[in-house]
Design a protein around this motif. Structure first.
Motif, PDB file in Angstrom:
ATOM      1  N   VAL A 191       0.833  -1.202   0.000  1.00 42.34           N
ATOM      2  CA  VAL A 191       0.000   0.000   0.000  1.00 42.34           C
ATOM      3  C   VAL A 191       0.870   1.255   0.000  1.00 42.34           C
ATOM      4  CG1 VAL A 191      -1.653   1.336   1.361  1.00 42.34           C
ATOM      5  CG2 VAL A 191      -1.971  -1.121   1.082  1.00 42.34           C
ATOM      6  N   SER A 194       2.437   1.795  -3.336  1.00 44.47           N
ATOM      7  CA  SER A 194       1.458   2.323  -4.279  1.00 44.47           C
ATOM      8  C   SER A 194       1.252   3.814  -4.061  1.00 44.47           C
ATOM      9  CB  SER A 194       0.131   1.573  -4.128  1.00 44.47           C
ATOM     10  OG  SER A 194      -0.854   2.113  -4.976  1.00 44.47           O
ATOM     11  N   ALA A 321      -5.889   1.977  -2.419  1.00 45.19           N
ATOM     12  CA  ALA A 321      -5.639   1.156  -1.233  1.00 45.19           C
ATOM     13  C   ALA A 321      -6.900   0.404  -0.817  1.00 45.19           C
ATOM     14  CB  ALA A 321      -5.150   2.051  -0.088  1.00 45.19           C
TER      15      ALA A 321
END
Length: 337
Positions: A191, A194, A321
């Motif tokens: 996450v 990202s 997310a």
């Protein structure tokens, strides 16, 4: 009694959050900038550089960029605000002599351009309006001072978060049961990666957009190319629709030069938007967020409505997310039942 105390405690908490809203915005922005510094630091560490050295290189580069912006770009942008305003007033005075104005007033009598122009002239010549404008300029000056203070605070917080990010992640993982720490750590790392790739990619695209706008407006003869480049950079931070908004504003501002220059600038910006959408953005954002385009648009518009530019910037990775949580956690649980 308990219900009354609960409502009072809730109101007190909301008031406290409202009082520290600016601080929370600073912290959130600094955290996302620190996440944007994480991908280049990982590239440096993958090439054999120690973590502390990679952090130092990334922080020094970030601090130099911020310092150059505050020292070189920001004063010129503020100076060009006055230049652009003076040229806008001069352009309004020359409007009645323009051929398109004469043709419009002669052929479209329902459109009262003379009344509109006289209203603008009265606005500029009214001392009360000028005093109000002076007060607005004073408020802008105060806002610039607050902006410089915010840049300093956000820079310091970004450096702190960039240095202590692994420690923060380790502290969060300690709150998770030992049997789930490995899976949670892998998921949290994915996450954060990202988030970092998205923020850094958006900053890269915004920088490219601002550079192209700067060169284009310089060749077009605009009196405020740096100001327009800053506007393009800030607008490009908004996903999907930001580049369109920035291009429209830059094109309208180029009307102070000439209608022909505005048309050329608009066409070239339209071409750039196609290049960005089909060439630059897929290359820069290929590993950032994997989510449907409709969801990106909805998330960006919702974030902009809730929190402005920062909300639009944060909304897309937050939605990504959430989609990752659904794919990695919720769907496997449903399949196991």
């Amino acid at each position: 009694m308990l219900a009354t105390l609960g409502v009072g405690a809730g109101i007190a908490v909301l008031d406290a959050l409202s009082a520290v809203a600016t601080v929370l915005v600073y912290v959130g922005l600094a955290l996302f900038l620190a996440l944007a510094l994480e991908p280049p630091m990982r590239v440096l560490t993958s090439r054999g550089l120690p973590r502390w050295a990679a952090v130092t290189v990334a922080i020094v580069g970030f601090a130099l960029v911020v310092a150059l912006f505050v020292v070189l770009v920001l004063p010129l942008a503020v100076q060009q605000v006055g230049i652009f305003g003076a040229q806008l007033v001069a352009a309004l005075r020359d409007v009645p002599e323009q051929p398109w104005y004469v043709w419009t007033t002669n052929n479209l009598g329902a459109l009262d351009l003379n009344g509109l122009l006289s209203s603008l002239t009265e606005l500029l010549n009214d001392p009360r309006q000028l005093s109000a404008i002076a007060g607005g300029v004073l408020q802008v000056g105060t806002g610039l001072i607050n902006g410089v203070t915010a840049v300093v605070i956000i820079t310091a917080l970004t450096i702190y978060f960039a240095v202590t990010l692994p420690t923060m992640v380790a502290a969060v993982l300690r709150l998770v049961p030992r049997s789930r720490r490995t899976m949670t750590g892998s998921f949290l790392t994915e996450v954060l990666d990202s988030f970092g790739r998205y923020v850094s990619g958006q900053l890269i695209l915004a920088t490219i957009n601002a550079t192209f706008t700067l060169l284009l407006t310089v060749f077009a003869g605009s009196p405020a190319p740096i100001l327009l480049a800053v506007i393009a950079f800030v607008a490009a931070l908004i996903p999907v629709v930001g580049t369109v908004i920035g291009s429209i504003l830059v094109t309208l501002a180029t009307l102070t030069v000439s209608p022909a220059a505005a048309v050329v600038v608009g066409i070239l910006l339209l071409v750039y938007m196609q290049v960005e959408a089909y060439v630059l953005s897929p290359r820069v954002m290929s590993r950032a967020v994997a989510m449907p385009g409709v969801l990106v648009i909805v998330a960006a518009l919702s974030g902009a409505a809730l929190g402005g530019i920062l909300g639009a910037l944060v909304a897309v990775p937050v939605a990504a997310a959430g989609l990752l949580v659904i794919n990695r956690v919720v769907l496997p649980l449903q399949e196991a039942r």
